[in-house]
Scaffold this motif. Sequence first.
Motif, short mmCIF file in Angstrom:
data_model
loop_
_atom_site.label_atom_id
_atom_site.label_comp_id
_atom_site.label_asym_id
_atom_site.label_seq_id
_atom_site.Cartn_x
_atom_site.Cartn_y
_atom_site.Cartn_z
N ALA A 1 3.03 10.63 -8.26
CA ALA A 1 3.46 11.36 -9.46
C ALA A 1 2.26 12.05 -10.13
CB ALA A 1 4.12 10.41 -10.45
N ARG A 2 1.06 11.57 -9.88
CA ARG A 2 -0.14 12.09 -10.51
C ARG A 2 -0.98 12.95 -9.57
NH1 ARG A 2 -1.77 9.02 -14.94
NH2 ARG A 2 -0.07 8.98 -16.40
N ALA A 3 -0.45 13.23 -8.38
CA ALA A 3 -1.22 14.04 -7.43
C ALA A 3 -0.43 15.30 -7.12
CB ALA A 3 -1.49 13.25 -6.15
N SER A 4 -1.13 16.43 -7.08
CA SER A 4 -0.43 17.68 -6.80
C SER A 4 -0.81 18.19 -5.41
CB SER A 4 -0.78 18.71 -7.87
OG SER A 4 -2.19 18.79 -7.98
N GLY A 5 -0.18 19.26 -5.00
CA GLY A 5 -0.56 19.91 -3.74
C GLY A 5 -0.27 19.05 -2.52
N VAL A 6 -1.09 19.27 -1.50
CA VAL A 6 -0.89 18.59 -0.21
C VAL A 6 -0.98 17.07 -0.35
CG1 VAL A 6 -1.82 18.33 2.13
CG2 VAL A 6 -1.82 20.57 1.04
N ARG A 7 -1.95 16.63 -1.18
CA ARG A 7 -2.12 15.18 -1.32
C ARG A 7 -0.89 14.55 -1.95
NH1 ARG A 7 -7.75 16.09 -2.40
NH2 ARG A 7 -8.98 15.37 -0.63
N GLY A 8 -0.37 15.20 -2.99
CA GLY A 8 0.83 14.68 -3.63
C GLY A 8 1.97 14.57 -2.63
N TRP A 9 2.09 15.58 -1.80
CA TRP A 9 3.16 15.59 -0.79
C TRP A 9 2.96 14.44 0.20
CZ3 TRP A 9 3.59 16.02 4.51
CH2 TRP A 9 4.87 16.32 5.00
N LEU A 10 1.70 14.26 0.65
CA LEU A 10 1.37 13.17 1.58
C LEU A 10 1.74 11.81 0.99
CD1 LEU A 10 -2.16 13.96 3.09
CD2 LEU A 10 -0.05 13.55 4.36
N TYR A 11 1.29 11.59 -0.27
CA TYR A 11 1.52 10.28 -0.90
C TYR A 11 3.02 10.03 -1.09
CZ TYR A 11 -3.51 10.42 -1.98
OH TYR A 11 -4.88 10.49 -1.90
N ARG A 12 3.75 11.09 -1.45
CA ARG A 12 5.20 10.93 -1.66
C ARG A 12 5.89 10.55 -0.36
NH1 ARG A 12 4.64 14.51 -5.49
NH2 ARG A 12 4.70 16.35 -4.16
N HIS A 13 5.35 10.99 0.77
CA HIS A 13 5.97 10.70 2.06
C HIS A 13 5.23 9.59 2.82
CE1 HIS A 13 7.52 14.68 0.97
NE2 HIS A 13 8.60 14.30 1.63
N ALA A 14 4.59 8.69 2.04
CA ALA A 14 3.76 7.64 2.65
C ALA A 14 4.56 6.79 3.64
CB ALA A 14 3.15 6.76 1.57
N ARG A 15 5.84 6.59 3.34
CA ARG A 15 6.62 5.71 4.21
C ARG A 15 6.80 6.32 5.61
NH1 ARG A 15 8.84 1.27 3.13
NH2 ARG A 15 8.54 1.58 0.91
N SER B 1 0.84 -1.21 0.00
CA SER B 1 0.00 0.00 0.00
C SER B 1 0.87 1.25 0.00
CB SER B 1 -0.93 0.00 1.22
OG SER B 1 -1.78 -1.12 1.17
N ILE B 2 2.00 1.20 0.72
CA ILE B 2 2.94 2.32 0.67
C ILE B 2 3.45 2.49 -0.75
CG2 ILE B 2 5.24 3.11 1.42
CD1 ILE B 2 4.67 1.68 4.11
N ALA B 3 3.79 1.35 -1.38
CA ALA B 3 4.29 1.39 -2.77
C ALA B 3 3.23 1.97 -3.70
CB ALA B 3 4.69 -0.02 -3.21
N MET B 4 1.96 1.66 -3.44
CA MET B 4 0.86 2.20 -4.26
C MET B 4 0.81 3.72 -4.14
SD MET B 4 -3.24 1.51 -3.84
CE MET B 4 -3.34 2.23 -2.21
N LEU B 5 0.85 4.22 -2.91
CA LEU B 5 0.77 5.67 -2.70
C LEU B 5 1.97 6.38 -3.32
CD1 LEU B 5 -0.64 5.75 0.95
CD2 LEU B 5 -1.86 6.17 -1.20
N GLU B 6 3.15 5.77 -3.19
CA GLU B 6 4.34 6.37 -3.80
C GLU B 6 4.21 6.40 -5.32
OE1 GLU B 6 7.68 5.32 -0.36
OE2 GLU B 6 7.48 4.01 -2.10
N ALA B 7 3.65 5.30 -5.90
CA ALA B 7 3.51 5.23 -7.36
C ALA B 7 2.54 6.30 -7.87
CB ALA B 7 3.05 3.83 -7.78
N VAL B 8 1.40 6.47 -7.19
CA VAL B 8 0.40 7.43 -7.70
C VAL B 8 0.75 8.87 -7.34
CG1 VAL B 8 -1.44 5.69 -7.60
CG2 VAL B 8 -1.16 7.31 -5.71
#
Length: 445
Positions: free
Chosen positions: A259-273, A250-257
């Motif tokens: 790239a397609r999310a901007s703003g706060v959500r993109g930042w959150l997903y990039r730092h999922a780990r 699930s962490i890998a999923m959030l990191e993969a997507v």
Amino acid sequence: MDAALAVEHLRALIRIPTVSRADETQIDAEVFARFRAELARLYPRVHSLEHELVGGGSLLFRWPGHDSGDGRLGPAVLMAHYDVVPADEPGWTHPAFGGDLVGDGAEQRVWGRGAIDDKGMLCSILEAVEAALAEGVTPSHDVYLSFGHNEETQGSGAAAIVSLLESRGVRAGLVIDEGGAIVEGLLPGVEGPIAMIGLSEKGIAGVELIAEKQGGHAATPAPNGATVLLARAILALETHPSRARLSEPSIAMLEAVSARASGVRGWLYRHARTLRGPLARIMARSGPEQAAVVRTTRAVTRLSGSAGDNVLAERAIAMVNVRIETGSTVEAALNDIRTVVGDSIEVRLVYGSDPPPVSRREGPAWDALSRAIADVFPRTIPSPFIMIQASDARHFSRISDSVYRFLPFDLTLGERQALHAIDESIRVSTYLDGIRFFRRLIDEL
Ligand SMILES: [Zn+2]
């Protein structure tokens, strides 16, 4: 590829109602035999390959490779199932077993039970292999086609095929079965289509909670009877859900997507780990589907008490359907339930299977899959995930560490909701892309 012919083949196969039912006496074996005969008629080149009937109705084909030993994938297995769930509910816009072709342009569709799940996948594989055979293609290593006949009930056909392959010493470098599709809008803030590739699926268990107390006449009830004890246990399960946790896939999923999310959500997903704790808690509160991703779930599905209106229950029983998160076990789930419900309740395991191993998210099989997706679906990025439902693919972990659950169809939310419900249909363009995907994947094998 002859698109019109490929569509006719799918329509013809939808019209043969290969319905699986839990009560096996209700299954029409003659219909399944007729389906296999039609398959042989529609796909003669595939049927000129070595093939056998396994486990009472499942089909296994072997397309021999030239075994060049050039260090590519090794043998591959392309999977589908040809049984469908019943279509007894009224209200279908077009008949469930009519195979109607309706509309035109981008909205032209083939209607009927199995159009997507899973005759659409079955036909996509068969059209692609039939075309490759006509071109004279020989894969590097053996390619097996595994078509289950009872996926929707017990899945014993696919299990029998795995045992057979195992006994023959086959190790597969790549296995692909139904699973995640190409979807948009699955995660908040993520733009564009994502190919959801299931690396594993949750485990499953059936657990009985049993409360026992002296019975008697309902006119003179004592406090804390069996039904009350059971009700307390059920409420305790509801108020003490299992811990929310973000698994590695699930962490890998959030990191993969990300790239397609901007703003706060993109930042959150990039730092999922680093944010796995808070993210798991947010997802647990975001709705049933998100919650199911981050925890073992328990659902009380059946209740029983006494046989008569005026009789106190001596035994009250609740069946709990448990779906076990990746990384955990049936045993751990049972222990958690015992802790929550306490000593006054007997907790009995009726059936259970641990979550299968997580497939590799790198290596030649993942790369081959990613290249085929990139070529056929150019705007799409691949993302791993853990499937919430159980599938036939789980058996194949015994012979492969690269078992991927992926349906190469771009599906809208409405199309996904029609699976196992009324009005299942597939856009012709979606189906043709599925054929192109498998034809392209064959070039990697
Ligand atoms: Zn299916």
